[in-house]
Design a protein around this motif. Structure first.
Motif, mmCIF file in Angstrom:
data_model
loop_
_atom_site.group_PDB
_atom_site.id
_atom_site.type_symbol
_atom_site.label_atom_id
_atom_site.label_comp_id
_atom_site.label_asym_id
_atom_site.label_seq_id
_atom_site.Cartn_x
_atom_site.Cartn_y
_atom_site.Cartn_z
ATOM 1 N N SER A 247 -0.505 6.192 4.696
ATOM 2 C CA SER A 247 -0.423 4.823 5.200
ATOM 3 C C SER A 247 -0.463 3.842 4.036
ATOM 4 O O SER A 247 -0.847 4.184 2.916
ATOM 5 C CB SER A 247 -1.576 4.533 6.163
ATOM 6 N N ALA B 201 -2.033 1.094 2.001
ATOM 7 C CA ALA B 201 -3.408 0.652 1.775
ATOM 8 C C ALA B 201 -3.495 -0.745 1.179
ATOM 9 O O ALA B 201 -4.473 -1.467 1.416
ATOM 10 C CB ALA B 201 -4.122 1.635 0.850
ATOM 11 N N ALA B 202 -2.501 -1.143 0.405
ATOM 12 C CA ALA B 202 -2.525 -2.459 -0.238
ATOM 13 C C ALA B 202 -1.115 -2.825 -0.661
ATOM 14 O O ALA B 202 -0.270 -1.957 -0.926
ATOM 15 C CB ALA B 202 -3.458 -2.467 -1.453
ATOM 16 N N SER C 59 -0.933 5.751 -5.669
ATOM 17 C CA SER C 59 -1.730 6.567 -4.749
ATOM 18 C C SER C 59 -3.213 6.306 -4.963
ATOM 19 O O SER C 59 -3.715 6.394 -6.087
ATOM 20 C CB SER C 59 -1.423 8.051 -4.980
ATOM 21 N N THR C 60 -3.928 6.012 -3.876
ATOM 22 C CA THR C 60 -5.373 5.798 -3.992
ATOM 23 C C THR C 60 -6.082 7.084 -4.412
ATOM 24 O O THR C 60 -7.101 7.033 -5.112
ATOM 25 C CB THR C 60 -5.952 5.293 -2.666
ATOM 26 N N GLN D 76 -8.381 -0.848 -9.166
ATOM 27 C CA GLN D 76 -6.984 -0.516 -8.883
ATOM 28 C C GLN D 76 -6.017 -1.518 -9.504
ATOM 29 O O GLN D 76 -4.877 -1.164 -9.838
ATOM 30 C CB GLN D 76 -6.747 -0.445 -7.372
ATOM 31 N N TRP E 77 0.372 0.383 -2.490
ATOM 32 C CA TRP E 77 -0.636 1.437 -2.610
ATOM 33 C C TRP E 77 -0.655 2.261 -1.337
ATOM 34 O O TRP E 77 -0.601 1.723 -0.231
ATOM 35 C CB TRP E 77 -2.016 0.823 -2.856
ATOM 36 N N LEU E 78 -0.749 3.581 -1.508
ATOM 37 C CA LEU E 78 -0.685 4.513 -0.391
ATOM 38 C C LEU E 78 -1.974 5.308 -0.269
ATOM 39 O O LEU E 78 -2.500 5.823 -1.255
ATOM 40 C CB LEU E 78 0.487 5.473 -0.589
ATOM 41 N N ASP E 79 -2.459 5.423 0.964
ATOM 42 C CA ASP E 79 -3.620 6.245 1.313
ATOM 43 C C ASP E 79 -3.141 7.539 1.971
ATOM 44 O O ASP E 79 -2.058 7.583 2.567
ATOM 45 C CB ASP E 79 -4.495 5.503 2.325
ATOM 46 N N LEU F 243 0.144 -3.818 5.891
ATOM 47 C CA LEU F 243 -1.036 -2.985 5.683
ATOM 48 C C LEU F 243 -1.271 -2.108 6.910
ATOM 49 O O LEU F 243 -1.167 -2.560 8.053
ATOM 50 C CB LEU F 243 -2.260 -3.859 5.440
ATOM 51 N N GLY F 244 -1.569 -0.831 6.669
ATOM 52 C CA GLY F 244 -1.849 0.096 7.743
ATOM 53 C C GLY F 244 -0.636 0.815 8.283
ATOM 54 O O GLY F 244 -0.792 1.774 9.066
#
Length: 252
Positions: free
Chosen positions: A8, A10-11, A144-145, A161, A169-171, A245-246
């Motif tokens: 997902s 993330a930022a 990537s987180t 970060q 950014w990806l979670d 986001l999300g």
């Protein structure tokens, strides 16, 4: 274990003026073949810059790899008026229009305390919608987180970060899995991003994004602990649309 193919957003971040601050976003609309809107739209020339219209290589501009004090800048952009507000813990705020010559003069005076004995800022140029990315093609940067957490753990210290200056950014993906995505694509809603090469890192990431002081040798950690000096990957917009986001991100 098979690589994780779903994650997902993330930022989201944009950097209106190259190496001069960053701004968090809740959503962004991307256009095929273009950079993130307003990302690196402007860049600051210095007293050793060559005169050239449009995109140019990063060394032609004031950058954090050479002037670490710039890492402590934050930005807010009013897209309706093309007005930027820069903020710094010691300098306070400056609101100006990078396309206005009188405002550029105010900016050059305001930012001078951060430049030290290196190259001195001379003016501001625009790459328009092309964006003054480090790549010689219009790109976004994916981070990537999990990879960030791996580097932070190797550093043995808190790691912001924002040091990496990423756009998306990806979670939810395994650490360093993004390096396996070359030649593949990432789908986020209607958006499709084609994945390119890893991003080689420089001294900019050594500087603390609050103080502007170099306090962690991130490049050495990448080299010594992971066998490379890369973090994040370049991507190009193959299909446009809006991401937020999300949103679910899927490697396809």
């Amino acid at each position: 274990m098979a690589p994780q193919r779903m994650g997902s957003v993330a930022a989201l971040w944009r950097h209106p003026i190259k190496s001069h601050g960053r701004e968090a976003l809740n959503s962004v609309t991307l256009t095929k073949g273009q950079t993130m809107p307003w990302d690196r739209r402007w860049a600051v020339t210095h007293d050793r810059s060559r005169d050239r219209d449009g995109w140019d290589v990063c060394r032609n501009f004031m950058i954090g790899a050479i002037t670490p004090g710039l890492a402590g800048l934050w930005a807010r952009l009013d897209t309706a008026t093309a007005t930027v507000t820069l903020s710094h813990v010691d300098l306070g705020d400056l609101t100006f229009r990078p396309d206005d010559s009188d405002d550029i003069a105010r900016f050059l005076e305001w930012v001078a305390p951060l430049t030290g004995d290196g190259p001195q800022p001379r003016g501001i140029v625009s790459a328009g919608d092309r964006g003054m990315t480090d790549s010689d093609f219009p790109s976004l940067s994916l981070m990537s987180t999990a990879s960030h957490a791996a580097v932070a753990d190797a550093c043995g210290a808190a790691l912001e970060q924002t040091r990496w200056r990423g756009n998306v950014w990806l979670d939810g993906f395994a650490a360093w899995d993004e390096f396996n995505w070359y030649g593949r694509s990432l789908r986020i809603g209607d958006v499709v991003l084609d994945i390119g090469d890893p991003i080689e890192r420089c001294a900019h990431t050594r500087a603390n994004p609050v103080t502007g002081q170099r306090d962690l040798d991130t490049v050495a950690v990448l080299r010594d602990r992971f066998g490379h000096t890369d973090f994040g990957v370049y991507a190009t917009v193959a299909q446009g649309g809006t991401i937020a986001l999300g949103d679910t991100a899927e490697v396809i």
